[in-house]
Write an enzyme that holds these catalytic residues in place. Structure first.
Site, PDB file in Angstrom:
ATOM      1  N   THR A   1     -13.282 -18.534  90.155  1.00 24.13           N
ATOM      2  CA  THR A   1     -13.227 -19.772  90.573  1.00 24.13           C
ATOM      3  C   THR A   1     -11.995 -20.494  89.991  1.00 24.13           C
ATOM      4  O   THR A   1     -11.608 -21.488  90.536  1.00 24.13           O
ATOM      5  CB  THR A   1     -14.454 -20.659  89.566  1.00 24.13           C
ATOM      6  N   ASN A   2     -11.181 -19.742  89.083  1.00 20.89           N
ATOM      7  CA  ASN A   2      -9.685 -20.323  88.795  1.00 20.89           C
ATOM      8  C   ASN A   2      -8.783 -20.138  90.121  1.00 20.89           C
ATOM      9  O   ASN A   2      -7.869 -20.669  90.518  1.00 20.89           O
ATOM     10  CB  ASN A   2      -9.291 -19.789  87.699  1.00 20.89           C
TER      11      ASN A   2
ATOM     12  N   ILE B   1      -5.753  -5.864  79.465  1.00 20.07           N
ATOM     13  CA  ILE B   1      -4.465  -6.028  78.573  1.00 20.07           C
ATOM     14  C   ILE B   1      -3.251  -5.371  79.107  1.00 20.07           C
ATOM     15  O   ILE B   1      -3.252  -4.182  79.330  1.00 20.07           O
ATOM     16  CB  ILE B   1      -4.647  -5.861  77.083  1.00 20.07           C
ATOM     17  N   LEU B   2      -2.417  -6.265  79.530  1.00 18.30           N
ATOM     18  CA  LEU B   2      -1.135  -5.377  80.058  1.00 18.30           C
ATOM     19  C   LEU B   2      -0.059  -5.181  78.859  1.00 18.30           C
ATOM     20  O   LEU B   2       0.135  -5.565  77.838  1.00 18.30           O
ATOM     21  CB  LEU B   2      -0.274  -6.350  81.112  1.00 18.30           C
TER      22      LEU B   2
ATOM     23  N   HIS C   1      -6.484 -19.372  79.612  1.00 18.85           N
ATOM     24  CA  HIS C   1      -7.358 -19.035  78.416  1.00 18.85           C
ATOM     25  C   HIS C   1      -8.393 -20.074  78.191  1.00 18.85           C
ATOM     26  O   HIS C   1      -7.910 -21.367  77.908  1.00 18.85           O
ATOM     27  CB  HIS C   1      -6.670 -18.662  77.115  1.00 18.85           C
TER      28      HIS C   1
HETATM   29  C1  GAR Z   1     -12.107 -18.109  82.934  1.00 24.17           C
HETATM   30  O1  GAR Z   1     -12.970 -18.925  81.986  1.00 24.17           O
HETATM   31  C2  GAR Z   1     -10.958 -17.909  82.092  1.00 24.17           C
HETATM   32  O2  GAR Z   1     -10.334 -18.870  81.635  1.00 24.17           O
HETATM   33  C3  GAR Z   1     -11.433 -16.676  81.501  1.00 24.17           C
HETATM   34  O3  GAR Z   1     -12.309 -15.969  82.286  1.00 24.17           O
HETATM   35  C4  GAR Z   1     -12.967 -17.053  83.065  1.00 24.17           C
HETATM   36  C5  GAR Z   1     -12.761 -16.189  84.458  1.00 24.17           C
HETATM   37  O4  GAR Z   1     -13.499 -16.886  85.446  1.00 24.17           O
HETATM   38  N1  GAR Z   1     -10.368 -15.795  80.898  1.00 24.17           N
HETATM   39  C6  GAR Z   1     -10.310 -15.206  79.720  1.00 24.17           C
HETATM   40  O5  GAR Z   1     -11.107 -15.321  78.915  1.00 24.17           O
HETATM   41  C7  GAR Z   1      -9.043 -14.604  79.527  1.00 24.17           C
HETATM   42  N2  GAR Z   1      -8.961 -14.020  78.305  1.00 24.17           N
HETATM   43  P1  GAR Z   1     -13.016 -16.940  87.110  1.00 24.17           P
HETATM   44  O6  GAR Z   1     -12.990 -15.494  87.315  1.00 24.17           O
HETATM   45  O7  GAR Z   1     -14.354 -17.739  87.640  1.00 24.17           O
HETATM   46  O8  GAR Z   1     -11.640 -17.749  86.933  1.00 24.17           O
END
Ligand code: GAR
Length: 201
Positions: free
Chosen positions: A15-16, A95-96, A112
């Protein structure tokens, strides 16, 4: 002016990534172009979103390559081929290593789902972040975009946005609110900011 070539790294729903694609379509990412979507998970729906938007998508399998080192070598090869200037981690759940983050110093940003330094670092990803926030009983949470270095969620903060926790929230409800009110807004904004800085270098 030359646009900053962006690779978005994903592992899940994307979604991001969609927020970035939509921002670019609306003309809100004028300094950058999403040139590549790279997933470490073959079934990630984010790859379908890339395909639907006509963006090149690739899957790189750590399991098939045998090690993190081989995985990162392959990723570097692809990024070099595609002339990528900026990497955006958008729900990339791997993690890279320091060798990778040093190579792309100030060229990797991450979203995050909390206000760093709360609920971040190893083990804090996806829904777990919101579970921890609710368990602690914080009344305000949010999202952070930051540079990526060798310390998980430890790089310099670029942008943050706060979101209220409401009575009766479940981790899923809170996650959705944090995405809608913070992540999908600040990720495109921060990406444009850094893409503009790179383009102006
Ligand atoms: C998002 O909430 C992002 O911020 C989080 O995972 C989700 C991915 O959703 N990321 C982390 O927790 C990284 N540490 P998406 O695939 O729908 O964008």
């Amino acid at each position: 002016m030359k646009k900053t070539r962006i690779a978005v790294f994903v592992s899940g729903g994307g979604t991001n990534l969609q927020a970035l694609i939509d921002a670019e379509k609306r003309g809100e990412l004028p300094s950058g172009e999403i040139a590549l979507v790279l997933s470490n998970v073959q079934s990630a729906y984010a790859l379908t979103r890339a395909e639907n938007a006509g963006i090149k998508g690739v899957w790189v399998s750590k399991k098939e390559l045998g090690s993190q080192e081989a995985f990162e070598e392959k990723v570097v090869e692809i990024l070099t081929q595609e002339k990528i200037d900026l990497i955006v981690l958008a729900g990339f759940m791997s993690i890279l290593t320091k060798s990778f983050t040093d190579r792309y110093a100030d060229r990797i940003i991450n979203i995050h789902p909390s206000l760093i330094p709360s609920f971040c670092g190893k083990g804090y990803w996806g829904l777990h972040v919101h579970e921890a926030a609710l368990e602690k009983g914080v009344k305000v949470t949010g999202a952070t975009v930051h540079f990526v270095n060798e310390i998980p969620d430890g790089g310099k903060i670029i942008m943050q946005k706060a979101v209220e926790v409401e009575e009766g929230d479940t981790p899923e409800i809170l996650q959705k609110r944090v995405m809608e009110q913070a992540e999908w807004i600040i990720l495109p904004k921060a990406t444009e900011k850094i893409a503009r800085e790179i383009a102006n270098k």
